[in-house]
Design a protein around this motif. Structure first.
Motif, PDB file in Angstrom:
ATOM      1  N   PRO A 423       0.928  -1.262  -0.129  1.00 28.28           N
ATOM      2  CA  PRO A 423      -0.106   0.190  -0.079  1.00 28.28           C
ATOM      3  C   PRO A 423       0.720   1.172  -0.004  1.00 28.28           C
ATOM      4  O   PRO A 423       0.613   2.268  -0.754  1.00 28.28           O
ATOM      5  N   ASN A 424       1.857   1.357   0.860  1.00 24.67           N
ATOM      6  CA  ASN A 424       2.894   2.389   0.854  1.00 24.67           C
ATOM      7  C   ASN A 424       3.677   2.879  -0.470  1.00 24.67           C
ATOM      8  O   ASN A 424       3.673   3.687  -0.593  1.00 24.67           O
ATOM      9  N   VAL A 425       3.886   1.691  -1.012  1.00 26.72           N
ATOM     10  CA  VAL A 425       4.651   1.677  -2.387  1.00 26.72           C
ATOM     11  C   VAL A 425       3.897   2.270  -3.523  1.00 26.72           C
ATOM     12  O   VAL A 425       4.109   3.090  -4.197  1.00 26.72           O
ATOM     13  N   VAL A 426       2.457   1.816  -3.514  1.00 32.71           N
ATOM     14  CA  VAL A 426       1.443   2.143  -4.376  1.00 32.71           C
ATOM     15  C   VAL A 426       1.226   3.678  -4.113  1.00 32.71           C
ATOM     16  O   VAL A 426       1.169   4.469  -5.086  1.00 32.71           O
ATOM     17  N   TRP A 427       1.347   4.111  -2.861  1.00 30.79           N
ATOM     18  CA  TRP A 427       0.833   5.552  -2.708  1.00 30.79           C
ATOM     19  C   TRP A 427       2.010   6.410  -3.027  1.00 30.79           C
ATOM     20  O   TRP A 427       2.022   7.558  -3.622  1.00 30.79           O
ATOM     21  N   ALA A 428       3.385   5.985  -2.798  1.00 32.28           N
ATOM     22  CA  ALA A 428       4.717   6.732  -3.016  1.00 32.28           C
ATOM     23  C   ALA A 428       4.605   6.794  -4.779  1.00 32.28           C
ATOM     24  O   ALA A 428       5.072   7.830  -5.157  1.00 32.28           O
ATOM     25  N   TYR A 429       4.188   5.615  -5.548  1.00 36.35           N
ATOM     26  CA  TYR A 429       4.279   5.747  -6.976  1.00 36.35           C
ATOM     27  C   TYR A 429       3.118   6.749  -7.416  1.00 36.35           C
ATOM     28  O   TYR A 429       3.320   7.593  -8.214  1.00 36.35           O
ATOM     29  N   GLY A 430       2.055   6.478  -6.684  1.00 38.90           N
ATOM     30  CA  GLY A 430       1.100   7.710  -7.154  1.00 38.90           C
ATOM     31  C   GLY A 430       1.304   9.065  -6.763  1.00 38.90           C
ATOM     32  O   GLY A 430       0.994  10.056  -7.602  1.00 38.90           O
ATOM     33  N   TYR A 431       2.073   9.299  -5.556  1.00 37.44           N
ATOM     34  CA  TYR A 431       2.567  10.688  -5.481  1.00 37.44           C
ATOM     35  C   TYR A 431       3.664  11.448  -6.402  1.00 37.44           C
ATOM     36  O   TYR A 431       3.399  12.270  -6.786  1.00 37.44           O
ATOM     37  N   VAL A 432       4.528  10.548  -6.746  1.00 39.10           N
ATOM     38  CA  VAL A 432       5.590  10.967  -7.946  1.00 39.10           C
ATOM     39  C   VAL A 432       4.588  11.088  -9.090  1.00 39.10           C
ATOM     40  O   VAL A 432       5.011  12.055  -9.846  1.00 39.10           O
ATOM     41  N   GLU A 433       3.689  10.136  -9.692  1.00 36.37           N
ATOM     42  CA  GLU A 433       3.042  10.364 -10.888  1.00 36.37           C
ATOM     43  C   GLU A 433       2.294  11.606 -10.849  1.00 36.37           C
ATOM     44  O   GLU A 433       2.098  12.507 -11.645  1.00 36.37           O
ATOM     45  N   GLY A 434       1.533  11.788  -9.356  1.00 38.69           N
ATOM     46  CA  GLY A 434       0.753  13.147  -9.420  1.00 38.69           C
ATOM     47  C   GLY A 434       1.284  14.393  -9.478  1.00 38.69           C
ATOM     48  O   GLY A 434       0.764  15.408  -9.660  1.00 38.69           O
ATOM     49  N   ASN A 435       2.594  14.456  -9.360  1.00 41.34           N
ATOM     50  CA  ASN A 435       3.440  15.602  -9.497  1.00 41.34           C
ATOM     51  C   ASN A 435       4.000  15.827 -10.740  1.00 41.34           C
ATOM     52  O   ASN A 435       4.811  16.809 -11.181  1.00 41.34           O
ATOM     53  N   LYS A 436       3.824  14.953 -11.755  1.00 42.31           N
ATOM     54  CA  LYS A 436       4.265  15.280 -13.212  1.00 42.31           C
ATOM     55  C   LYS A 436       3.678  16.312 -13.683  1.00 42.31           C
ATOM     56  O   LYS A 436       4.612  17.085 -14.414  1.00 42.31           O
ATOM     57  N   GLY A 437       2.699  16.647 -13.378  1.00 46.59           N
ATOM     58  CA  GLY A 437       1.973  17.779 -14.263  1.00 46.59           C
ATOM     59  C   GLY A 437       2.489  19.094 -13.934  1.00 46.59           C
ATOM     60  O   GLY A 437       2.902  20.185 -14.355  1.00 46.59           O
ATOM     61  N   TYR A 438       3.045  19.024 -12.423  1.00 45.84           N
ATOM     62  CA  TYR A 438       3.674  20.447 -11.855  1.00 45.84           C
ATOM     63  C   TYR A 438       4.985  20.481 -12.347  1.00 45.84           C
ATOM     64  O   TYR A 438       5.314  21.647 -12.717  1.00 45.84           O
ATOM     65  N   ARG A 439       5.649  19.524 -12.741  1.00 44.83           N
ATOM     66  CA  ARG A 439       6.969  19.646 -13.226  1.00 44.83           C
ATOM     67  C   ARG A 439       7.013  20.423 -14.668  1.00 44.83           C
ATOM     68  O   ARG A 439       7.952  20.931 -15.110  1.00 44.83           O
ATOM     69  N   HIS A 440       5.948  20.229 -15.196  1.00 50.11           N
ATOM     70  CA  HIS A 440       5.773  21.002 -16.558  1.00 50.11           C
ATOM     71  C   HIS A 440       5.207  22.394 -16.446  1.00 50.11           C
ATOM     72  O   HIS A 440       5.280  23.003 -17.429  1.00 50.11           O
ATOM     73  N   ASP A 441       4.531  22.693 -15.094  1.00 53.24           N
ATOM     74  CA  ASP A 441       3.971  24.088 -15.055  1.00 53.24           C
ATOM     75  C   ASP A 441       4.426  24.453 -13.917  1.00 53.24           C
ATOM     76  O   ASP A 441       4.094  24.091 -12.470  1.00 53.24           O
TER      77      ASP A 441
END
Length: 842
Positions: A423-441
């Protein structure tokens, strides 16, 4: 038989860091530890952004750090009046201050520094746990700590939680050294230093001192007790005098630490503090027990998540479904290991009582605090992982006496650990993926909003919002921070007194904004959406009349704004909400409840929930209203909702009392008092209904007649106001305010009949003075502004305005008025003295 605590030969072979004499640097050479730290750092770096998880807490830290870097002390200059009272512990902004010498924008550097504190926490946890749990167990614990969403979140934001926990671990490590070397005072001195910093890192750090005192008393270390108590307490008392006594007394801030702890949020003001505390414990315990289910293994599943972190997707949804069932064996696993670890730690470590005492005092304060937050459980999460490792190690030693059996047990344990970490690994993966948009803006919504306002206004523009981080991007424009549930009277007065140019509001599902009710009910201002960034909306404020304050107005901003700035779905939701408010005002609370309940099903927000409760309250469904208000206590960071829900709960109990009261005079008094509260809140029609009930119970009840007159004057209905006054004169001809009210009405009539502007101003000034004598401060301010529209240098109006602002403790408006007054009348000694006094607060 006495059982030796000495490690076996096999243990020494497997867990070299626990062997006495192993050099510290050798522990740091553990490759897996550095891999864990590197992975944690990578997740944190990929998740860096400018968002603030807590508003305005994080922004305050940044503003204080920048102020300290410029050698201006702890000064928050983001508002019209600078604030030197510090509502949080002071050491974290001191730690951030050097960043202000290197960077103009310190938000990302501050997050990086906090992230490095997270890496330090992992290393400290490994060293502390390895001593009793072995290097293998310590690595497992460190991995689970690094993957825990709460560790990642709070290490990736401008918050003091992670540095505080790091100091807590150093404190426990030094306490162990002190216990191992009772004749060496240097460890006690180091302990005092770390304890002092810990107290000033977070407000709840005093629980470290409380735990240390209790531990030293129980172990009869009275000489060290004197040292540990006096030095930290001396520093704390010096800070307390600076903060609470001097600046707290001078500025009288609305939020004070002691007021938060000792105020009434769950009970009426007249109730005992014991009853208040019991109410808090009952409500908080239910919330924290729910959150504690997955504190180690799944803290961001099956419970409330943080709005600053948007994590979704098929993996998260699948994990939520799995955990609906898997949570129960996981709960047994983590708390079974934790309980056994406490037992094992009690046998192995002399300072385990200190850890438990700290935990007891810490959780006692957390349960007594009027606001609940998963954030407060983070230190307990770290301690739980530590004891789980101790418990797992002890059980493995007991259950596997042979090397071969032990290896099989370790292999089985490794498989189990892999599964429970998912569960925590899944959350960490989602956290990194969720911040991809910010890195473009690179711009987060708060920055976009702040920069837009700075571009479309002059520097005299003032903004009203509850989002403190906007101040970081306003380029010197002032921000008035308010509770979005403030009364309509206060809302209108803020817009007027601070000449607000823009309101920045958050839009929650399905499209309802903060301040939505106040913006619907105000009869003074035109409010137009002019900009949108994600879910933050900028609303331009214009007076319905063209009257402007003595400050002058900012430039007229007419950006090209299309209708599609607000999506149709949100426009429909706002119209639906407005319809609900109209139904309330029309005396149809059942219809209003139906509308608000439909909106609540869509959003689940506390704001809509509060209006559901108000609909029940106005409709006389008192038990249902009270039940709903109690549910609002369990909202995450529900400080504002708790306060307002409790206020309405008190109103409900007063209405219940009025219905059961035998004395007509008592019933009339209750209805009048409740009426005045609803008028202030903005429910004007219901307020008039309550006033009617009061006068029905007691037709000549003077307070109700007076308030009826006040209400009528505020609505501009002078005929109705005079009718109330006539009834008051007949019922109480000797009442103390009769002559003053008579003067007010005479001045009002004369001003309307005046033929020339000077004559009108003369009578208006008399009217404003009459309002001041009656204590109608806002009416005095409005009439003074009306005079200054026609005569901008009228000394009498400026004097009345300055006095009214001083009474309301609106320092910045009072200073502006007094500066203008002293320029016009430089020999006004009273104005000069008042100006000098108020400038000391600027």
């Amino acid at each position: 038989m006495h059982q030796s605590n000495e490690p076996t030969l096999e243990e020494k072979r497997d867990d070299s860091p626990s062997i006495p004499g192993v050099p510290l640097l050798r522990r740091f050479s553990t490759v897996p530890l550095w891999l864990i730290c590197a992975g944690f750092l990578a997740i944190g770096v990929l998740g860096l952004n400018e968002k603030m998880m807590y508003s305005p807490d994080s922004a305050r830290y940044v503003l204080w750090a920048k102020s300290l870097a410029s050698f201006d002390g702890f000064t928050n200059s983001s508002g019209p009046e600078p604030v030197r009272y510090v509502v949080h512990a002071p050491f974290y902004p001191i730690m951030l201050a050097p960043l202000g010498w290197l960077f103009s924008d310190i938000v990302i550097p501050a997050k990086v520094l906090t992230l490095m504190c997270g890496v330090a926490l992992l290393i400290l946890f490994f060293l502390w746990t390895a001593k009793r749990g072995g290097s293998g167990g310590a690595l497992i614990g460190t991995l689970f700590l690094a993957l825990n969403p709460l560790t990642i979140l709070f290490a990736d934001h401008v918050l003091s939680d992670i540095p505080f926990i790091a100091f807590v671990l150093v404190f426990f490590m030094l306490a162990e050294k002190m216990a191992e070397h009772p004749d060496e005072d240097r460890w006690a001195w180091w302990l005092v230093a770390v304890l002092t910093v810990g107290i000033f890192m977070r407000e709840i750090g005093l629980t470290l001192l409380m735990g240390a005192i209790a531990y030293l008393v129980l172990t009869k270390q009275y000489r060290r007790l004197l040292l540990v108590f006096t030095i930290p307490m001396l520093f704390y008392l010096l800070w307390y005098f600076r903060n609470e006594v001097y600046y707290g007394g001078l500025e009288n801030p609305p939020i004070r630490n002691m007021k938060l702890l000792m105020g009434h949020y769950f009970t009426a003001d007249g109730d005992s503090i014991l009853r208040e505390f019991l109410g808090r414990i009952e409500a908080n315990a239910a919330v924290y027990l729910d959150w504690a289910r997955g504190l180690i293994l799944f803290p961001q599943f099956l419970s409330q998540s943080y709005s600053a972190v948007s994590i979704s997707g098929p993996l998260m949804e699948a994990m939520n479904r799995v955990l609906q069932v898997a949570q129960y064996p996981l709960i047994v696993l983590q708390y079974g290991l934790f309980g056994w670890g406490v037992f094992a730690g009690w046998r192995q470590n002399k300072t385990t009582p200190l850890i438990l005492l700290f935990s007891f005092f810490y959780m006692t304060v957390v349960l007594l605090y009027p606001i609940n937050d998963l954030r407060f459980l983070v230190p307990m999460m770290v301690l739980m992982i530590h004891f789980c490792i101790l418990g797992g190690r002890d059980l493995s030693q007991r259950l596997s006496t042979r090397v071969q059996r032990r290896r099989l047990a370790l292999a089985f344990a490794a498989v189990i650990l892999f599964l429970v970490a998912i569960p925590n690994v899944v959350w960490a993966y989602g956290y990194v993926e969720g911040n991809k948009g910010y890195r473009h803006d690179r711009n987060d919504p708060s920055r976009q909003v702040g920069e837009w306002i700075a571009k479309h206004s002059d520097r005299s523009t003032t903004v009203l919002s509850r989002w403190g981080e906007i101040a970081l991007w306003l380029d010197g424009r002032k921000l008035v921070l308010t509770d979005h549930l403030l009364s309509l009277t206060l809302f209108d007065s803020y817009l007027r007194d601070y000449n607000i140019g823009y309101i920045v509001t958050f839009v929650s599902e399905p499209g309802i904004r903060e301040y939505e009710f106040q913006m619907l009910q105000t009869k003074r201002y035109s409010l137009t959406t002019v900009y949108r960034a994600a879910r933050l909306e900028v609303i331009q404020v214009r007076k319905l009349s063209e009257a402007r304050s003595v400050w002058g107005s900012g430039p007229s901003v007419d950006p090209e704004v299309a209708q599609d700035l607000v999506p149709p779905k949100e426009q429909d939701a706002r119209k639906f909400f407005a319809k609900g408010v109209q139904e309330l005002e029309a005396g149809r609370p059942a219809e209003a409840l139906h509308i608000f309940s439909a909106l609540l099903e869509t959003s689940g927000s506390g704001y809509i929930g509060l209006f559901c409760g108000i609909s029940l309250e106005i409709g006389g469904q008192y038990k249902a209203a009270l039940q709903l208000y109690r549910q609002l206590r369990q909202q995450l960071q529900a400080g504002a909702f708790i306060i307002h829900a409790q206020s309405h709960a008190v109103l409900v109990k007063n209405l219940e009392k009025a219905e059961s009261e035998s004395s007509p005079a008592e019933r009339a008094g209750i209805y009048q008092r409740v009426s005045s509260v609803f008028w202030d809140l903005g429910f004007r029609e219901f307020s008039l209904q309550l006033l009617g009930r009061s006068l029905k119970e007691y037709q000549t009840f003077a307070p109700s007649l007076i308030f009826g007159m006040y209400y009528s004057l505020q609505r501009g209905d002078t005929v109705r106001a005079k009718q109330f006054f006539g009834r008051l004169k007949s019922a109480s001809p000797t009442h103390a305010i009769i002559s003053t009210i008579q003067t007010v009405f005479e001045a009002m009539d004369s001003a309307r009949a005046a033929k020339t502007v000077p004559q009108r101003i003369t009578y208006q000034l008399r009217l404003a003075k009459g309002y001041a004598q009656l204590g109608l401060v806002d009416a005095t301010i409005d009439e003074s502004f009306s005079i200054l529209e026609r005569d901008s240098v009228n000394v009498g109006a400026l004097q009345l305005l300055a006095e009214a602002y001083d009474l309301k403790d609106r320092v910045s408006p009072a200073v502006h008025v007094l500066e203008k007054l002293t320029r016009i009348k430089p020999d006004d000694s009273v104005a000069i003295e008042k100006l000098q006094r108020l400038k000391k607060r600027m």
